[in-house]
Design a protein around this motif. Structure first.
Motif, PDB file in Angstrom:
ATOM      1  N   PRO A  93       0.841  -1.199   0.000  1.00 54.33           N
ATOM      2  CA  PRO A  93       0.000   0.000   0.000  1.00 54.33           C
ATOM      3  C   PRO A  93       0.877   1.250   0.000  1.00 54.33           C
ATOM      4  O   PRO A  93       2.059   1.193   0.352  1.00 54.33           O
ATOM      5  CB  PRO A  93      -0.794  -0.113   1.300  1.00 54.33           C
ATOM      6  N   ALA A  94       0.287   2.384  -0.380  1.00 54.20           N
ATOM      7  CA  ALA A  94       1.037   3.632  -0.462  1.00 54.20           C
ATOM      8  C   ALA A  94       0.272   4.764   0.211  1.00 54.20           C
ATOM      9  O   ALA A  94      -0.966   4.744   0.284  1.00 54.20           O
ATOM     10  CB  ALA A  94       1.329   3.989  -1.919  1.00 54.20           C
ATOM     11  N   LEU A  95       1.021   5.745   0.698  1.00 59.84           N
ATOM     12  CA  LEU A  95       0.444   6.915   1.364  1.00 59.84           C
ATOM     13  C   LEU A  95       1.101   8.182   0.841  1.00 59.84           C
ATOM     14  O   LEU A  95       2.327   8.259   0.755  1.00 59.84           O
ATOM     15  CB  LEU A  95       0.674   6.827   2.882  1.00 59.84           C
ATOM     16  N   ILE A  96       0.278   9.166   0.486  1.00 64.16           N
ATOM     17  CA  ILE A  96       0.772  10.516   0.216  1.00 64.16           C
ATOM     18  C   ILE A  96       0.045  11.455   1.176  1.00 64.16           C
ATOM     19  O   ILE A  96      -1.173  11.615   1.103  1.00 64.16           O
ATOM     20  CB  ILE A  96       0.522  10.973  -1.234  1.00 64.16           C
ATOM     21  N   ASP A  97       0.802  12.072   2.069  1.00 64.52           N
ATOM     22  CA  ASP A  97       0.233  13.013   3.033  1.00 64.52           C
ATOM     23  C   ASP A  97       0.294  14.419   2.435  1.00 64.52           C
ATOM     24  O   ASP A  97       1.300  14.801   1.837  1.00 64.52           O
ATOM     25  CB  ASP A  97       1.030  12.944   4.334  1.00 64.52           C
ATOM     26  N   ASP A  98      -0.790  15.182   2.601  1.00 69.35           N
ATOM     27  CA  ASP A  98      -0.859  16.559   2.087  1.00 69.35           C
ATOM     28  C   ASP A  98      -0.595  16.612   0.587  1.00 69.35           C
ATOM     29  O   ASP A  98       0.244  17.391   0.108  1.00 69.35           O
ATOM     30  CB  ASP A  98       0.146  17.462   2.812  1.00 69.35           C
ATOM     31  N   VAL A  99      -1.326  15.816  -0.146  1.00 65.13           N
ATOM     32  CA  VAL A  99      -1.083  15.722  -1.589  1.00 65.13           C
ATOM     33  C   VAL A  99      -1.357  17.040  -2.307  1.00 65.13           C
ATOM     34  O   VAL A  99      -0.761  17.333  -3.348  1.00 65.13           O
ATOM     35  CB  VAL A  99      -1.927  14.574  -2.203  1.00 65.13           C
ATOM     36  N   ASP A 100      -2.252  17.869  -1.752  1.00 59.66           N
ATOM     37  CA  ASP A 100      -2.604  19.130  -2.413  1.00 59.66           C
ATOM     38  C   ASP A 100      -1.875  20.328  -1.808  1.00 59.66           C
ATOM     39  O   ASP A 100      -2.256  21.477  -2.051  1.00 59.66           O
ATOM     40  CB  ASP A 100      -4.117  19.359  -2.371  1.00 59.66           C
ATOM     41  N   LYS A 101      -0.804  20.065  -1.054  1.00 55.00           N
ATOM     42  CA  LYS A 101      -0.066  21.164  -0.431  1.00 55.00           C
ATOM     43  C   LYS A 101       0.637  22.020  -1.479  1.00 55.00           C
ATOM     44  O   LYS A 101       0.781  23.232  -1.328  1.00 55.00           O
ATOM     45  CB  LYS A 101       0.959  20.594   0.554  1.00 55.00           C
ATOM     46  N   ALA A 102       1.107  21.387  -2.533  1.00 53.18           N
ATOM     47  CA  ALA A 102       1.753  22.093  -3.634  1.00 53.18           C
ATOM     48  C   ALA A 102       1.102  21.634  -4.938  1.00 53.18           C
ATOM     49  O   ALA A 102       0.134  20.872  -4.927  1.00 53.18           O
ATOM     50  CB  ALA A 102       3.255  21.807  -3.642  1.00 53.18           C
ATOM     51  N   ARG A 103       1.644  22.101  -6.051  1.00 52.65           N
ATOM     52  CA  ARG A 103       1.098  21.706  -7.341  1.00 52.65           C
ATOM     53  C   ARG A 103       1.188  20.193  -7.501  1.00 52.65           C
ATOM     54  O   ARG A 103       2.237  19.594  -7.259  1.00 52.65           O
ATOM     55  CB  ARG A 103       1.858  22.404  -8.466  1.00 52.65           C
ATOM     56  N   ILE A 104       0.111  19.575  -7.912  1.00 55.18           N
ATOM     57  CA  ILE A 104       0.047  18.118  -7.988  1.00 55.18           C
ATOM     58  C   ILE A 104       0.732  17.601  -9.245  1.00 55.18           C
ATOM     59  O   ILE A 104       0.530  18.126 -10.345  1.00 55.18           O
ATOM     60  CB  ILE A 104      -1.431  17.646  -7.946  1.00 55.18           C
ATOM     61  N   ASP A 105       1.537  16.569  -9.056  1.00 53.02           N
ATOM     62  CA  ASP A 105       2.157  15.865 -10.183  1.00 53.02           C
ATOM     63  C   ASP A 105       1.082  14.955 -10.771  1.00 53.02           C
ATOM     64  O   ASP A 105       0.915  13.804 -10.346  1.00 53.02           O
ATOM     65  CB  ASP A 105       3.360  15.063  -9.691  1.00 53.02           C
ATOM     66  N   GLU A 106       0.347  15.476 -11.735  1.00 49.96           N
ATOM     67  CA  GLU A 106      -0.824  14.765 -12.235  1.00 49.96           C
ATOM     68  C   GLU A 106      -0.472  13.445 -12.916  1.00 49.96           C
ATOM     69  O   GLU A 106      -1.104  12.412 -12.667  1.00 49.96           O
ATOM     70  CB  GLU A 106      -1.629  15.668 -13.184  1.00 49.96           C
ATOM     71  N   ALA A 107       0.561  13.462 -13.760  1.00 45.15           N
ATOM     72  CA  ALA A 107       0.956  12.230 -14.444  1.00 45.15           C
ATOM     73  C   ALA A 107       1.445  11.197 -13.437  1.00 45.15           C
ATOM     74  O   ALA A 107       1.109  10.007 -13.517  1.00 45.15           O
ATOM     75  CB  ALA A 107       2.035  12.525 -15.481  1.00 45.15           C
ATOM     76  N   GLY A 108       2.253  11.650 -12.475  1.00 43.78           N
ATOM     77  CA  GLY A 108       2.763  10.734 -11.463  1.00 43.78           C
ATOM     78  C   GLY A 108       1.657  10.122 -10.629  1.00 43.78           C
ATOM     79  O   GLY A 108       1.656   8.911 -10.365  1.00 43.78           O
ATOM     80  N   LEU A 109       0.689  10.936 -10.202  1.00 46.23           N
ATOM     81  CA  LEU A 109      -0.417  10.432  -9.390  1.00 46.23           C
ATOM     82  C   LEU A 109      -1.280   9.467 -10.195  1.00 46.23           C
ATOM     83  O   LEU A 109      -1.724   8.435  -9.678  1.00 46.23           O
ATOM     84  CB  LEU A 109      -1.257  11.595  -8.870  1.00 46.23           C
ATOM     85  N   PHE A 110      -1.508   9.778 -11.462  1.00 45.91           N
ATOM     86  CA  PHE A 110      -2.285   8.884 -12.323  1.00 45.91           C
ATOM     87  C   PHE A 110      -1.596   7.522 -12.435  1.00 45.91           C
ATOM     88  O   PHE A 110      -2.235   6.469 -12.284  1.00 45.91           O
ATOM     89  CB  PHE A 110      -2.461   9.512 -13.703  1.00 45.91           C
ATOM     90  N   HIS A 111      -0.290   7.515 -12.669  1.00 47.92           N
ATOM     91  CA  HIS A 111       0.447   6.258 -12.794  1.00 47.92           C
ATOM     92  C   HIS A 111       0.480   5.495 -11.465  1.00 47.92           C
ATOM     93  O   HIS A 111       0.414   4.256 -11.455  1.00 47.92           O
ATOM     94  CB  HIS A 111       1.873   6.524 -13.281  1.00 47.92           C
TER      95      HIS A 111
END
Length: 234
Positions: A93-111
């Protein structure tokens, strides 16, 4: 010649490193976070492979995320380097804390979402806003986020704030009367982060003055914090 009045000696408090407790036993649950706590507790029986915990700063998202990360053995993913983490993730499993704190890496998050779904695993995202407010432009990512389960965490209510303040004092082995706790609940910003700062400041001043933590001391401390004073006249 009159005796010169001297100030009483002060006890300088040692920084004993009172860490923030992020275990499940240390989580105070009330109506504001009960749904999120239940979701963490029921893992891996989740309604969706991707879950978003959304709530304002100081609402306890990081505490809940830390509990889940320990329970799930999840990998903490740097929001700014998502692609670097995907290759070695496997089925963990994976965790990203405060994902919207800065500009989102859209391609990275999609992958990442695709990798998690493909591995039959889970991904927890914490954010201050709901996914639709993140300003995502990548259509495929928008579609993935719409399929995620989003749980809102509200600002702490009186019950939660009082429980957290009481616990923070207990962690420091400090006894405080209930009426002092209730005064703090009424006066401070409704934020768990603020509660931590107030308790730390009160404990330090009480040690320096060698006095118990009273309502008067709490009032002085909160007023000074409201005025932005970094130091107190001792």
């Amino acid at each position: 010649m009159a005796d010169q009045k001297t100030d009483p000696p002060r006890q300088l408090p040692l920084d004993l490193g009172h860490g923030t407790g992020y275990s499940r036993d240390e989580l105070v649950v009330s109506g504001t976070n009960s749904q999120a706590a239940a979701l963490v507790d029921r893992w891996p029986d989740w309604p969706s492979p991707v879950v978003v915990l959304a709530g304002p700063a100081g609402s306890g998202k990081t505490h809940l995320a830390s509990i889940w990360q320990a329970r799930a053995g999840a990998v903490g993913v740097d929001a700014g380097r998502i692609e670097d983490c995907i290759a070695g993730l496997g089925d963990r499993p994976a965790l990203i804390d405060d994902v919207d704190k800065a500009r989102i890496d859209e391609a990275g998050l999609f992958h990442l979402i695709n990798a998690v779904r493909g591995a039959g695993s889970t991904l927890l995202l914490t954010a201050r806003r709901f996914p639709l407010a993140w300003g995502v432009a990548l259509p495929d990512l928008v579609s993935r986020l719409k399929a995620a389960a989003t749980v809102e965490i509200h600002e702490p209510d009186d019950l939660l704030l009082a429980g957290v303040i009481t616990k923070l004092f207990a962690d420091r082995q400090v006894e405080v009367e209930p009426h002092v706790v209730q005064y703090l609940v009424r006066r401070i910003e409704r934020s768990l982060a603020t509660a931590m700062r107030v308790v730390e400041r009160l404990d330090r001043i009480a040690l320096e003055r060698k006095t118990p933590i009273t309502r008067a001391l709490a009032a002085e401390t909160v007023s000074a914090m409201d005025q932005g004073q970094g130091e107190f006249e001792i």
